[in-house]
Structure formats: structure tokens, C-alpha cells
Design an enzyme around this catalytic site. Sequence first.
Site, PDB file in Angstrom:
ATOM      1  N   LEU A  47      50.806  57.822  68.343  1.00 19.34           N
ATOM      2  CA  LEU A  47      48.991  58.098  68.049  1.00 19.34           C
ATOM      3  C   LEU A  47      48.914  59.537  68.677  1.00 19.34           C
ATOM      4  O   LEU A  47      49.267  59.651  69.951  1.00 19.34           O
ATOM      5  CB  LEU A  47      48.174  56.722  69.137  1.00 19.34           C
ATOM      6  CG  LEU A  47      48.955  55.894  67.947  1.00 19.34           C
ATOM      7  CD1 LEU A  47      48.134  54.615  68.692  1.00 19.34           C
ATOM      8  CD2 LEU A  47      47.360  55.955  66.601  1.00 19.34           C
ATOM      9  N   ASP A  48      48.039  60.078  68.485  1.00 17.65           N
ATOM     10  CA  ASP A  48      48.105  61.417  69.225  1.00 17.65           C
ATOM     11  C   ASP A  48      46.614  60.950  70.768  1.00 17.65           C
ATOM     12  O   ASP A  48      46.841  60.049  71.319  1.00 17.65           O
ATOM     13  CB  ASP A  48      46.949  62.530  68.762  1.00 17.65           C
ATOM     14  CG  ASP A  48      45.213  62.290  68.267  1.00 17.65           C
ATOM     15  OD1 ASP A  48      44.593  61.087  68.672  1.00 17.65           O
ATOM     16  OD2 ASP A  48      45.309  61.985  66.599  1.00 17.65           O
ATOM     17  N   GLU A  49      47.362  62.357  71.120  1.00 21.24           N
ATOM     18  CA  GLU A  49      46.212  61.542  72.679  1.00 21.24           C
ATOM     19  C   GLU A  49      45.027  61.200  72.864  1.00 21.24           C
ATOM     20  O   GLU A  49      44.136  60.780  73.637  1.00 21.24           O
ATOM     21  CB  GLU A  49      46.403  63.536  73.540  1.00 21.24           C
ATOM     22  CG  GLU A  49      46.256  62.884  75.011  1.00 21.24           C
ATOM     23  CD  GLU A  49      46.220  64.352  75.425  1.00 21.24           C
ATOM     24  OE1 GLU A  49      46.214  64.259  76.721  1.00 21.24           O
ATOM     25  OE2 GLU A  49      46.559  65.574  75.397  1.00 21.24           O
TER      26      GLU A  49
END
Length: 193
Positions: A47-49
Site C-alpha cells: 500500500l503506498d504511503e
Amino acid sequence: MIHRHFIIHKPYGYLSQFVSDPKKQKKKRVLTELYDFPEGTMAIGRLDEDSEGLLLLTTDGKESEYVRSSNIEKEYYAQVDGLITSEAIEKLQQGVEVSIEGVHYVTKPCVANILKQDPGFPERSRRIRDDRHGPTSWVSITLTEGKYRQVRKMTAAVGFPTLRLVRVRIGAIHLNEMPSGAVQETDTFPLTT
């Protein structure tokens, strides 16, 4: 070797990795701030930031490969800018053209639905925006693939950019009421019902 498996609720603002790049000026928040994971632990998918929600971790490479395969559904709730239309949902369901690393790609057909009510997630640490900027709506998107920033690119392609993204399900594992930042160790991943 006995492998270890973890189910976590990744908070907004954390990277799906275990060490911050020392070459970067600003130190990023990483998963080791949430729990003392054993050596060799890897995130299954990422999951991206700016994204939140369900993330699985394991020390077993074979388990990681299986979970990332097209056999396992991943469901996301996306808060989008504007009141998403049934036409946009239909386009998402059929597959839309996005750019992946500069290459045009048509996403696979997926399950997409408008959520009738706000899913009730707690406010995140950084506020999205307020009502002065116009209405928002929520959509559920279930994929069997996972390209880089795919859900965000898909909703933007149909004219409704994603403002908040939360993964709520991987296979039969649901986020449910798990609080942000929580870590739960499990013997196995119950991926099928």
C-alpha cells in the site's frame, strides 16, 4: 523452518517497508515502528504511503506469491472527488486504460459498486478536505490484479480522482474494526471462506 504471518492495519503516512532510505532528506515512517517483526518478514503486496488498510506480512515467500496471485481478490474502498455516476462505475467494471510506468494498460474487468453510505472510518491523521470543496462519494472496487497505484489511476481515468484509499479485504480476511496501526499475528492466512 516455522514461518510467521501477520495481519496489520497500515496507517496513512507509513511506507510498506521496514527501513527508511537514509539517502532521503525526510525520514519516512516504516512498519518497524508498529511492531518488532522477525528478520525476513516481507509485505505481501504494498500500500503506498497515502493509502491505508489491510496489509499482510509473512516470512514465507511461497505464501507471498500465492496471496499476490490473481486467485485472491483484493477489495478497496475509495473516497472520490464528486458524486460518482453509474456510468463511471460501469466503465470501472469493464476495465479502463491507465498508464503503468509510461505504458498504456487496460485494467482487467472488476467488481465496482457505489457505497450507499460513508463506511465510517475514523478521521485520518491528515484531513482530506472540508465540504467547501464540494461533495465526495465512496466506491468499492474489487480486483484480482495489483498494478502500481492502480485504483487511484482507475478512478482518475473515469473522472473521479481518489482522495482516500483503504484496502478492506484480501481473500476472506477483512479489516473489520481493526484499529489503525494494529498488528495481529496469525498461524495461517484464512484466505478462502
